[in-house]
Design a protein around this motif. Structure first.
Motif, PDB file in Angstrom:
ATOM      1  N   ARG A 138       0.817  -1.212   0.000  1.00 44.13           N
ATOM      2  CA  ARG A 138       0.000   0.000   0.000  1.00 44.13           C
ATOM      3  C   ARG A 138       0.857   1.271   0.000  1.00 44.13           C
ATOM      4  O   ARG A 138       0.375   2.354  -0.335  1.00 44.13           O
ATOM      5  N   GLN A 139       2.124   1.146   0.416  1.00 42.89           N
ATOM      6  CA  GLN A 139       3.032   2.291   0.389  1.00 42.89           C
ATOM      7  C   GLN A 139       3.689   2.465  -0.978  1.00 42.89           C
ATOM      8  O   GLN A 139       4.249   3.524  -1.269  1.00 42.89           O
ATOM      9  N   GLY A 140       3.632   1.425  -1.810  1.00 44.02           N
ATOM     10  CA  GLY A 140       4.389   1.391  -3.046  1.00 44.02           C
ATOM     11  C   GLY A 140       4.168   2.558  -3.991  1.00 44.02           C
ATOM     12  O   GLY A 140       5.139   3.222  -4.398  1.00 44.02           O
ATOM     13  N   PRO A 141       2.916   2.852  -4.407  1.00 41.16           N
ATOM     14  CA  PRO A 141       2.716   3.948  -5.363  1.00 41.16           C
ATOM     15  C   PRO A 141       3.235   5.291  -4.866  1.00 41.16           C
ATOM     16  O   PRO A 141       3.875   6.031  -5.615  1.00 41.16           O
ATOM     17  N   MET A 142       2.968   5.613  -3.588  1.00 43.48           N
ATOM     18  CA  MET A 142       3.443   6.887  -3.071  1.00 43.48           C
ATOM     19  C   MET A 142       4.958   6.928  -2.966  1.00 43.48           C
ATOM     20  O   MET A 142       5.597   7.938  -3.275  1.00 43.48           O
ATOM     21  N   MET A 143       5.579   5.804  -2.550  1.00 46.17           N
ATOM     22  CA  MET A 143       7.028   5.777  -2.431  1.00 46.17           C
ATOM     23  C   MET A 143       7.694   5.868  -3.806  1.00 46.17           C
ATOM     24  O   MET A 143       8.749   6.483  -3.953  1.00 46.17           O
ATOM     25  N   VAL A 278       0.460  14.507  -5.178  1.00 52.05           N
ATOM     26  CA  VAL A 278      -0.965  14.444  -5.537  1.00 52.05           C
ATOM     27  C   VAL A 278      -1.233  13.238  -6.429  1.00 52.05           C
ATOM     28  O   VAL A 278      -2.198  12.482  -6.215  1.00 52.05           O
ATOM     29  N   LEU A 279      -0.381  13.045  -7.427  1.00 48.71           N
ATOM     30  CA  LEU A 279      -0.591  11.943  -8.358  1.00 48.71           C
ATOM     31  C   LEU A 279      -0.418  10.596  -7.662  1.00 48.71           C
ATOM     32  O   LEU A 279      -1.127   9.632  -7.982  1.00 48.71           O
ATOM     33  N   GLY A 280       0.524  10.517  -6.714  1.00 53.70           N
ATOM     34  CA  GLY A 280       0.695   9.277  -5.964  1.00 53.70           C
ATOM     35  C   GLY A 280      -0.573   8.885  -5.222  1.00 53.70           C
ATOM     36  O   GLY A 280      -0.954   7.704  -5.187  1.00 53.70           O
ATOM     37  N   LYS A 281      -1.258   9.857  -4.652  1.00 54.07           N
ATOM     38  CA  LYS A 281      -2.514   9.581  -3.954  1.00 54.07           C
ATOM     39  C   LYS A 281      -3.613   9.157  -4.939  1.00 54.07           C
ATOM     40  O   LYS A 281      -4.406   8.255  -4.637  1.00 54.07           O
ATOM     41  N   LEU A 282      -3.651   9.816  -6.098  1.00 50.50           N
ATOM     42  CA  LEU A 282      -4.657   9.451  -7.099  1.00 50.50           C
ATOM     43  C   LEU A 282      -4.445   8.031  -7.606  1.00 50.50           C
ATOM     44  O   LEU A 282      -5.410   7.261  -7.756  1.00 50.50           O
ATOM     45  N   VAL A 283      -3.204   7.673  -7.872  1.00 50.77           N
ATOM     46  CA  VAL A 283      -2.896   6.330  -8.372  1.00 50.77           C
ATOM     47  C   VAL A 283      -3.240   5.276  -7.336  1.00 50.77           C
ATOM     48  O   VAL A 283      -3.762   4.207  -7.661  1.00 50.77           O
ATOM     49  N   THR A 284      -2.953   5.567  -6.072  1.00 54.15           N
ATOM     50  CA  THR A 284      -3.297   4.632  -4.989  1.00 54.15           C
ATOM     51  C   THR A 284      -4.808   4.480  -4.865  1.00 54.15           C
ATOM     52  O   THR A 284      -5.315   3.373  -4.649  1.00 54.15           O
ATOM     53  N   ARG A 285      -5.531   5.588  -5.023  1.00 52.94           N
ATOM     54  CA  ARG A 285      -6.986   5.562  -4.851  1.00 52.94           C
ATOM     55  C   ARG A 285      -7.707   4.977  -6.055  1.00 52.94           C
ATOM     56  O   ARG A 285      -8.732   4.306  -5.917  1.00 52.94           O
ATOM     57  N   PHE A 286      -7.180   5.198  -7.260  1.00 46.73           N
ATOM     58  CA  PHE A 286      -7.860   4.754  -8.481  1.00 46.73           C
ATOM     59  C   PHE A 286      -6.919   3.912  -9.357  1.00 46.73           C
ATOM     60  O   PHE A 286      -6.546   4.330 -10.466  1.00 46.73           O
ATOM     61  N   PRO A 287      -6.528   2.730  -8.904  1.00 44.68           N
ATOM     62  CA  PRO A 287      -5.571   1.923  -9.682  1.00 44.68           C
ATOM     63  C   PRO A 287      -6.085   1.509 -11.053  1.00 44.68           C
ATOM     64  O   PRO A 287      -5.298   1.349 -11.985  1.00 44.68           O
ATOM     65  N   PHE A 288      -7.390   1.358 -11.207  1.00 46.73           N
ATOM     66  CA  PHE A 288      -7.932   0.931 -12.500  1.00 46.73           C
ATOM     67  C   PHE A 288      -7.841   2.037 -13.542  1.00 46.73           C
ATOM     68  O   PHE A 288      -7.819   1.771 -14.741  1.00 46.73           O
ATOM     69  N   MET A 432      -9.228  -3.863  -8.626  1.00 48.98           N
ATOM     70  CA  MET A 432      -8.712  -2.525  -8.898  1.00 48.98           C
ATOM     71  C   MET A 432      -9.838  -1.520  -9.108  1.00 48.98           C
ATOM     72  O   MET A 432      -9.704  -0.345  -8.753  1.00 48.98           O
ATOM     73  N   ARG A 433     -10.945  -1.969  -9.681  1.00 51.38           N
ATOM     74  CA  ARG A 433     -12.096  -1.066  -9.818  1.00 51.38           C
ATOM     75  C   ARG A 433     -12.589  -0.595  -8.452  1.00 51.38           C
ATOM     76  O   ARG A 433     -13.093   0.526  -8.310  1.00 51.38           O
ATOM     77  N   ARG A 434     -12.442  -1.452  -7.431  1.00 48.02           N
ATOM     78  CA  ARG A 434     -12.857  -1.083  -6.067  1.00 48.02           C
ATOM     79  C   ARG A 434     -11.805  -0.231  -5.357  1.00 48.02           C
ATOM     80  O   ARG A 434     -11.998   0.149  -4.202  1.00 48.02           O
ATOM     81  N   GLY A 435     -10.703   0.053  -6.049  1.00 49.56           N
ATOM     82  CA  GLY A 435      -9.659   0.863  -5.434  1.00 49.56           C
ATOM     83  C   GLY A 435      -8.662   0.069  -4.637  1.00 49.56           C
ATOM     84  O   GLY A 435      -7.895   0.639  -3.845  1.00 49.56           O
ATOM     85  N   GLU A 436      -8.622  -1.259  -4.839  1.00 54.33           N
ATOM     86  CA  GLU A 436      -7.707  -2.115  -4.093  1.00 54.33           C
ATOM     87  C   GLU A 436      -6.513  -2.476  -4.974  1.00 54.33           C
ATOM     88  O   GLU A 436      -6.678  -2.779  -6.156  1.00 54.33           O
ATOM     89  N   PRO A 437      -5.279  -2.453  -4.425  1.00 52.88           N
ATOM     90  CA  PRO A 437      -4.110  -2.817  -5.240  1.00 52.88           C
ATOM     91  C   PRO A 437      -4.108  -4.307  -5.550  1.00 52.88           C
ATOM     92  O   PRO A 437      -4.554  -5.125  -4.745  1.00 52.88           O
ATOM     93  N   PHE A 438      -3.619  -4.649  -6.741  1.00 54.51           N
ATOM     94  CA  PHE A 438      -3.495  -6.048  -7.116  1.00 54.51           C
ATOM     95  C   PHE A 438      -2.061  -6.495  -6.866  1.00 54.51           C
ATOM     96  O   PHE A 438      -1.115  -5.923  -7.410  1.00 54.51           O
ATOM     97  N   VAL A 439      -1.893  -7.501  -6.022  1.00 54.69           N
ATOM     98  CA  VAL A 439      -0.570  -8.040  -5.710  1.00 54.69           C
ATOM     99  C   VAL A 439      -0.339  -9.270  -6.576  1.00 54.69           C
ATOM    100  O   VAL A 439      -1.081 -10.251  -6.486  1.00 54.69           O
ATOM    101  N   HIS A 440       0.694  -9.219  -7.404  1.00 53.11           N
ATOM    102  CA  HIS A 440       0.948 -10.308  -8.340  1.00 53.11           C
ATOM    103  C   HIS A 440       1.341 -11.579  -7.592  1.00 53.11           C
ATOM    104  O   HIS A 440       2.247 -11.564  -6.765  1.00 53.11           O
ATOM    105  N   PRO A 441       0.695 -12.713  -7.879  1.00 53.00           N
ATOM    106  CA  PRO A 441       0.967 -13.950  -7.128  1.00 53.00           C
ATOM    107  C   PRO A 441       2.178 -14.739  -7.638  1.00 53.00           C
ATOM    108  O   PRO A 441       2.643 -15.649  -6.967  1.00 53.00           O
TER     109      PRO A 441
END
Length: 449
Positions: A138-143, A278-288, A432-441
């Motif tokens: 969850r820290q990834g996009p902002m970092m 700002v963009l980091g927060k948007l990407v985290t909130r709207f991954p799709f 991702m549509r729900r705003g949840e990050p997808f973790v690659h398995p």
């Protein structure tokens, strides 16, 4: 994979931040070295007695080397880790910048810039690898955004301060002093940086055929290509402006003083820091919707450049401020490409994926730089000292070609990437549509189809 290894340190805590600070300082230095010719371009043209095309060749060759090394660097990163590549990159950049300081001929200076590009190529993807290893998902996009934007502080130092140093100390002393910074950071990397919070494992030896197969697998994934084209389309205008043609455009085309032009480049970099958060927060909130965010920023850049280039005479200063800010937003937008690749790639192959993504923006940058140089020389054979606003108006239209190509490819691979996730990872798109990050398995052969 890390799941079977003992965890030795906390993830996303104090130690992670200390490692990140040292690593991002190395990236700041790389950006400083990369951007230094943007301010020194007119001085370099006089020092080496070169034309606009030859001046562009300095940076174009540097970026050719940078882009050409991304796949080998990605492979080496996956095998040997970020710490080893940061050390190698620092040593190479330090020696290259020292050589550039004492260069008096065009050929020697070109070799120094090529070596600088080789060292630079090892840094950014290594820092991103440390971010992936040491911080929570969850820290990834902002970092990732912070990494890209804090690194741009190097461009601030390469703007007005470097311009002042060049006039006060001269060419050789300024660049020799800049090269010495690498020695200090090398000590920091050796003392602080560790590749992973997990126990260390020996590098895995891999046959050339299997290595080729792994690169093909990563490249065949539409998510990797979506990330690359996102990087391609959003980054190049900023890079071209900051590294080479922005300063001459502002001074020769818009009639600003060198000090005012340097200040505008500083404003651009400051805006990059703000817009990145700002963009980091948007990407985290709207991954799709990450691709649409990138396309929106690209559209805004194209509109602002159209207004400035069609303005009847030099553009007013407030419009130029808006132009550099919107152009600067391309930096944070390009970072979205790496976040996209991470959604389609497991950690053990992320070096290769990030290397492929990183090729995109720098390929577009070097092609645009070269084309602008060719057009300027065609328009004004007398050289850089004779460029005027009309020349820059024609030459800078080269940007529209690459914006158009990139936007088409983003839309194309967005469709393919969504279809890929539906087929290979059911439920990922809905997540991702729900705003949840997808973790690659983890990888399967079908990933590269």
């Amino acid at each position: 994979m890390t799941a079977s290894r003992e965890q030795l340190h906390d993830i996303g805590r104090r130690r992670a931040w200390v490692i990140w600070i040292v690593a991002v300082a190395v990236y700041m230095l790389a950006v400083f070295h990369r951007s230094s010719l943007g301010v020194a371009g007119l001085i370099a043209a006089d020092r080496f007695d070169v034309s606009g095309t030859e001046l562009a060749f300095f940076t174009v060759l540097q970026l050719v080397v940078y882009a050409g090394m991304q796949i080998p660097v990605g492979v080496l990163l996956d095998r040997f880790g970020a710490r080893a590549l940061l050390v190698s990159g620092l040593v190479t950049m330090t020696l290259a910048q020292l050589g550039f300081a004492f260069s008096t001929s065009f050929g020697a200076a070109v070799l120094a810039r090529a070596a600088l590009g080789a060292g630079d190529a090892m840094v950014f993807v290594s820092v991103l690898r440390l971010v992936t290893a040491w911080f929570l998902v969850r820290q990834g996009p902002m970092m990732a955004q912070l990494t890209g934007q804090v690194g741009q502080l190097g461009a601030i130092i390469a703007a007005a301060p470097l311009s002042l140093a060049l006039h006060a100390l001269g060419w050789t002393k300024t660049f020799a002093l800049a090269s010495s910074l690498g020695v200090l950071l090398l000590v920091g990397v050796l003392l602080v940086v560790k590749d992973s919070p997990y126990e260390r494992v020996a590098p895995v030896r891999i046959k050339l055929r299997a290595l080729s197969r792994s690169v093909q697998l990563v490249w065949g994934n539409p998510g990797t290509r979506l990330g690359m084209w996102s990087h391609f389309t959003s980054q190049f205008s900023l890079t071209v402006f900051a590294l080479l043609w922005g300063f001459p455009f502002l001074v020769k085309g818009q009639g600003l003083s060198p000090e005012a032009a340097g200040t505008l480049l500083t404003v651009m970099t400051g805006w990059i820091l703000v817009s990145g958060i700002v963009l980091g927060k948007l990407v985290t909130r709207f991954p799709f919707h990450r691709s649409w965010i990138v396309l929106s920023i690209v559209a805004a850049m194209a509109v602002l450049w159209t207004v400035v280039l069609l303005w009847g005479g030099p553009a007013p200063l407030p419009l130029l401020v808006v132009l550099v800010c919107v152009t600067g937003s391309g930096g944070p937008a390009s970072m979205v490409g790496f976040d996209l690749a991470r959604s389609f790639t497991p950690e053990e192959s992320l070096g290769r994926a990030n290397g492929l993504v990183n090729i995109g923006g720098f390929l577009a940058s070097l092609l645009t730089m070269a084309l602008i140089g060719v057009i300027l020389d065609w328009r004004e054979p007398r050289g850089a000292a004779s460029y005027d606003l009309a020349d820059f108006r024609v030459a800078l239209c080269a940007q529209y070609v690459f914006w158009g190509i990139g936007a088409i490819q983003i839309l194309r691979y967005r469709r393919k990437a969504i279809a890929h996730l539906h087929r290979v990872h059911p439920g990922a798109v809905e997540s991702m549509r729900r705003g949840e990050p997808f973790v690659h398995p983890g990888f399967a052969d079908s990933e590269g189809v």
